[in-house]
Write a protein that holds these residues in place. Sequence first.
Motif, short mmCIF file in Angstrom:
data_model
loop_
_atom_site.label_atom_id
_atom_site.label_comp_id
_atom_site.label_asym_id
_atom_site.label_seq_id
_atom_site.Cartn_x
_atom_site.Cartn_y
_atom_site.Cartn_z
N THR A 4 0.85 -1.19 0.05
CA THR A 4 -0.10 0.05 0.13
C THR A 4 0.85 1.18 0.13
N VAL A 5 0.51 2.11 -0.65
CA VAL A 5 1.10 3.37 -0.76
C VAL A 5 0.93 4.36 0.52
N LEU A 6 2.01 4.86 1.18
CA LEU A 6 2.10 5.85 2.41
C LEU A 6 2.60 7.19 1.97
N SER A 7 2.00 8.10 1.99
CA SER A 7 2.60 9.44 1.58
C SER A 7 2.80 10.28 2.84
N LEU A 8 3.94 10.95 2.94
CA LEU A 8 4.08 11.73 4.27
C LEU A 8 4.77 13.11 3.78
N ARG A 9 4.52 14.02 4.57
CA ARG A 9 5.23 15.19 4.51
C ARG A 9 6.01 15.42 5.75
N GLN A 30 13.12 5.18 0.95
CA GLN A 30 12.03 4.54 1.29
C GLN A 30 12.45 3.26 1.75
#
Length: 68
Positions: A4-9, A30
């Motif tokens: 699953t893709v997890l996007s963080l700032r 990553q």
Amino acid sequence: MGSTVLSLRIDGELLDRLKQHAAKRGMSVQDYVVRTLIRNDFDERFQAAVDETEKFYGAEGVTAEEVT
């Protein structure tokens, strides 16, 4: 197992430090972050198992460091 893709700032300074840590190990940022999360998850599960063992056997004053 799927992914699953997890996007963080994150701030630039933290990203720079992550890049440095990853580069030292010849990894992508990553891969470094995922490996760190996996290790942290393992540590938490291991500590929970130690705590349960201590409760079962009634070991008082024994720390996880002494078990390992």
